[in-house]
Design a protein around this motif. Structure first.
Motif, PDB file in Angstrom:
ATOM      1  N   ARG A   1      19.018 -57.413 -48.420  1.00 49.29           N
ATOM      2  CA  ARG A   1      18.229 -57.854 -49.570  1.00 49.29           C
ATOM      3  C   ARG A   1      19.094 -58.164 -50.789  1.00 49.29           C
ATOM      4  N   ASN A   2      20.414 -57.969 -50.647  1.00 50.49           N
ATOM      5  CA  ASN A   2      21.335 -58.159 -51.777  1.00 50.49           C
ATOM      6  C   ASN A   2      20.845 -57.370 -52.993  1.00 50.49           C
ATOM      7  N   HIS A   3      20.450 -56.133 -52.739  1.00 55.56           N
ATOM      8  CA  HIS A   3      19.902 -55.266 -53.780  1.00 55.56           C
ATOM      9  C   HIS A   3      20.501 -53.876 -53.616  1.00 55.56           C
ATOM     10  N   PRO A   4      21.773 -53.694 -53.985  1.00 56.53           N
ATOM     11  CA  PRO A   4      22.420 -52.381 -53.846  1.00 56.53           C
ATOM     12  C   PRO A   4      21.901 -51.402 -54.887  1.00 56.53           C
ATOM     13  N   VAL A   5      22.219 -50.115 -54.665  1.00 57.26           N
ATOM     14  CA  VAL A   5      21.808 -49.076 -55.605  1.00 57.26           C
ATOM     15  C   VAL A   5      23.035 -48.284 -56.028  1.00 57.26           C
ATOM     16  N   ASP A   6      22.962 -47.735 -57.232  1.00 56.26           N
ATOM     17  CA  ASP A   6      24.029 -46.848 -57.689  1.00 56.26           C
ATOM     18  C   ASP A   6      23.516 -45.421 -57.866  1.00 56.26           C
ATOM     19  N   ARG A   7      22.216 -45.205 -57.547  1.00 54.96           N
ATOM     20  CA  ARG A   7      21.665 -43.854 -57.640  1.00 54.96           C
ATOM     21  C   ARG A   7      20.609 -43.662 -56.571  1.00 54.96           C
ATOM     22  N   LEU A   8      20.724 -42.546 -55.839  1.00 58.04           N
ATOM     23  CA  LEU A   8      19.748 -42.146 -54.828  1.00 58.04           C
ATOM     24  C   LEU A   8      19.132 -40.819 -55.266  1.00 58.04           C
ATOM     25  N   LEU A   9      17.809 -40.757 -55.307  1.00 58.10           N
ATOM     26  CA  LEU A   9      17.095 -39.543 -55.694  1.00 58.10           C
ATOM     27  C   LEU A   9      16.210 -39.089 -54.544  1.00 58.10           C
ATOM     28  N   LEU A  10      16.033 -37.779 -54.418  1.00 58.26           N
ATOM     29  CA  LEU A  10      15.167 -37.225 -53.385  1.00 58.26           C
ATOM     30  C   LEU A  10      14.175 -36.261 -54.004  1.00 58.26           C
ATOM     31  N   TYR A  11      12.913 -36.430 -53.627  1.00 55.08           N
ATOM     32  CA  TYR A  11      11.829 -35.532 -54.033  1.00 55.08           C
ATOM     33  C   TYR A  11      11.266 -34.936 -52.752  1.00 55.08           C
ATOM     34  N   ALA A  12      11.489 -33.639 -52.552  1.00 52.74           N
ATOM     35  CA  ALA A  12      11.176 -33.009 -51.271  1.00 52.74           C
ATOM     36  C   ALA A  12      10.548 -31.639 -51.497  1.00 52.74           C
ATOM     37  N   ASP A  13      10.219 -30.975 -50.406  1.00 50.43           N
ATOM     38  CA  ASP A  13       9.713 -29.612 -50.486  1.00 50.43           C
ATOM     39  C   ASP A  13      10.763 -28.699 -51.117  1.00 50.43           C
ATOM     40  N   LEU A  14      10.328 -27.823 -52.000  1.00 49.56           N
ATOM     41  CA  LEU A  14      11.214 -26.778 -52.513  1.00 49.56           C
ATOM     42  C   LEU A  14      11.052 -25.560 -51.609  1.00 49.56           C
ATOM     43  N   ASP A  15      11.638 -25.692 -50.437  1.00 48.43           N
ATOM     44  CA  ASP A  15      11.683 -24.581 -49.483  1.00 48.43           C
ATOM     45  C   ASP A  15      13.017 -24.662 -48.751  1.00 48.43           C
ATOM     46  N   LEU A  16      13.271 -23.705 -47.882  1.00 45.63           N
ATOM     47  CA  LEU A  16      14.577 -23.640 -47.229  1.00 45.63           C
ATOM     48  C   LEU A  16      14.847 -24.888 -46.401  1.00 45.63           C
ATOM     49  N   ASP A  17      13.868 -25.312 -45.593  1.00 44.38           N
ATOM     50  CA  ASP A  17      14.072 -26.475 -44.737  1.00 44.38           C
ATOM     51  C   ASP A  17      14.318 -27.736 -45.564  1.00 44.38           C
ATOM     52  N   GLY A  18      13.525 -27.919 -46.624  1.00 44.24           N
ATOM     53  CA  GLY A  18      13.672 -29.115 -47.442  1.00 44.24           C
ATOM     54  C   GLY A  18      15.028 -29.198 -48.110  1.00 44.24           C
ATOM     55  N   LEU A  19      15.532 -28.073 -48.601  1.00 43.94           N
ATOM     56  CA  LEU A  19      16.826 -28.069 -49.284  1.00 43.94           C
ATOM     57  C   LEU A  19      17.979 -28.225 -48.296  1.00 43.94           C
ATOM     58  N   GLU A  20      17.877 -27.598 -47.130  1.00 43.74           N
ATOM     59  CA  GLU A  20      18.918 -27.778 -46.123  1.00 43.74           C
ATOM     60  C   GLU A  20      18.954 -29.225 -45.635  1.00 43.74           C
TER      61      GLU A  20
ATOM     62  N   VAL B   1       7.861 -44.981 -72.063  1.00 40.30           N
ATOM     63  CA  VAL B   1       9.276 -44.561 -72.151  1.00 40.30           C
ATOM     64  C   VAL B   1       9.969 -44.959 -70.849  1.00 40.30           C
ATOM     65  N   PRO B   2      11.324 -45.021 -70.844  1.00 44.83           N
ATOM     66  CA  PRO B   2      12.041 -45.429 -69.631  1.00 44.83           C
ATOM     67  C   PRO B   2      11.662 -44.567 -68.419  1.00 44.83           C
ATOM     68  N   LEU B   3      11.554 -45.233 -67.280  1.00 43.60           N
ATOM     69  CA  LEU B   3      11.058 -44.572 -66.067  1.00 43.60           C
ATOM     70  C   LEU B   3      12.090 -43.648 -65.424  1.00 43.60           C
ATOM     71  N   LEU B   4      13.303 -44.147 -65.194  1.00 43.95           N
ATOM     72  CA  LEU B   4      14.265 -43.396 -64.387  1.00 43.95           C
ATOM     73  C   LEU B   4      14.528 -41.985 -64.915  1.00 43.95           C
ATOM     74  N   PRO B   5      14.719 -41.783 -66.236  1.00 47.43           N
ATOM     75  CA  PRO B   5      14.926 -40.407 -66.707  1.00 47.43           C
ATOM     76  C   PRO B   5      13.733 -39.482 -66.423  1.00 47.43           C
ATOM     77  N   GLN B   6      12.546 -40.044 -66.302  1.00 45.58           N
ATOM     78  CA  GLN B   6      11.374 -39.226 -66.002  1.00 45.58           C
ATOM     79  C   GLN B   6      11.378 -38.757 -64.543  1.00 45.58           C
ATOM     80  N   LEU B   7      12.066 -39.509 -63.693  1.00 50.51           N
ATOM     81  CA  LEU B   7      12.142 -39.151 -62.279  1.00 50.51           C
ATOM     82  C   LEU B   7      13.261 -38.145 -62.031  1.00 50.51           C
TER      83      LEU B   7
END
Length: 350
Positions: A239-258, A344-350
């Motif tokens: 897509r010729n659309h690279p990223v310079d930041r990857l964010l993850l929103y997951a379960d806050l439990d042992l499996d999710g963090l591992e 307000v800017p989106l990315l800092p809210q994420l």
């Protein structure tokens, strides 16, 4: 033929004691074209797993770590085949291994190992420079079963460095691609672990007034993210659309963090940016009500929470050590919509 029947047939053809449940689920899906999209799929798979146990064909995991709790009902991450009765059995005689497999001469091999290795020996003898193909394709060619090599990277001969996927099997993995949606041109991607939170965030971000602030949204699908994350490299390039930041929103439990720590390591090896916690979303989640689960072992917890920044890691460690976890479902669509302010800017809210 029921899902349990198809799973039983697959188990009967395996050479490993532990079989990952994803492989069994794939077999069930292939036998019923309506199952993959059915809202009752997890229940069908759970019932089939119970049926395998009743037939004496499988044993389910003991302990929380062996189960996927991302949706209801919980599904096992693997099953163990019952041990075969010990019988006097003649060991296979010595083999004339090709030079690439000469290290096997010093390894004590089981009949199951020979069933795996003999076709590989023939391949390397006749076609040592065979084109490297996908694991399932090589599996069908050598064993007449595209699932035979499923999970081969965890076989003891591979983990010991005696058998190599590329050098010896002339194969490479083909993980399911990461589900990705290009919502806008911004150079970032937010990956969401479970389907409810993903759907809610897709609705909020898909309607964001300033499209230039929005980037990619990915669906992690639990621990499948570990294998699927590197496939994002191809999507970014296509897509010729690279990223310079990857964010993850997951379960806050042992499996999710591992899972997050392992996915981060796998992604970096593939050339992706570091996989970072979506701190804004996690801080919002930490204000919600937690649910009770069996407490996780402190040594594993300390390593798992190291993916988070120190202040949040300490708070999450205390939470999980008390047998409390937080899942993104605790932060529903109306709350998400209220917390993400389009002024307000989106990315800092994420």
């Amino acid at each position: 033929m029921t899902a349990a029947d198809r799973m039983a047939g697959f188990l009967d053809r395996q050479f490993r004691q532990r079989v990952h449940f994803d492989a069994l689920a794939d077999v069930a899906d292939q036998g019923d074209s309506s199952l993959p999209c059915s809202p009752g799929r997890r229940q069908v798979l759970a019932d089939a797993a119970d049926e395998l146990v009743r037939r004496g064909l499988a044993r389910l995991p003991v302990g929380q770590g062996g189960w996927d709790y991302s949706a209801h009902p919980a599904l096992p991450r693997w099953v163990n085949r019952p041990p075969l009765p010990r019988t006097a059995r003649a060991r296979p005689g010595p083999r004339a291994w090709v030079p690439q497999l000469s290290g096997l001469a010093a390894v004590q091999l089981t009949p199951g190992d020979h069933a795996l290795l003999d076709p590989v020996n023939v391949l390397l003898r006749d076609r040592p420079d065979a084109e490297v193909v996908r694991v399932a394709e090589r599996s069908f060619e050598l064993y007449g079963d595209e699932k035979f090599l499923h999970g081969i990277e965890r076989h003891r001969l591979v983990t010991r460095g005696v058998l190599d996927l590329t050098t010896h099997l002339r194969a490479r993995p083909a993980p399911a691609p990461l589900a990705m949606f290009e919502l806008g041109p911004a150079p970032w991607m937010l990956i969401v672990e479970n389907s409810a939170a993903f759907t809610s965030l897709r609705e909020v971000l898909g309607g964001w007034p300033d499209r230039d602030q929005v980037g990619w949204l990915g669906y992690g699908a639990g621990d499948q993210l570990i294998a699927s994350l590197p496939t994002a490299v191809d999507a970014f390039r296509e897509r010729n659309h690279p990223v310079d930041r990857l964010l993850l929103y997951a379960d806050l439990d042992l499996d999710g963090l591992e899972c997050a720590r392992q996915a981060d390591e796998r992604g970096r090896k593939a050339g992706l940016p570091a996989l970072l916690p979506a701190l804004g979303l996690f801080r919002a989640l930490l204000t919600r009500d937690a649910r009770s689960v069996p407490a996780a072992p402190p040594p594993r917890l300390r390593e798992a929470v190291s993916w988070l920044p120190p202040d949040m890691a300490s708070e999450v460690f205390d939470l999980l050590a008390q047998g409390r976890v937080l899942r993104p479902e605790a932060l529903p669509l109306p709350v998400l919509r209220a917390r993400l302010d389009s002024a307000v800017p989106l990315l800092p809210q994420l």
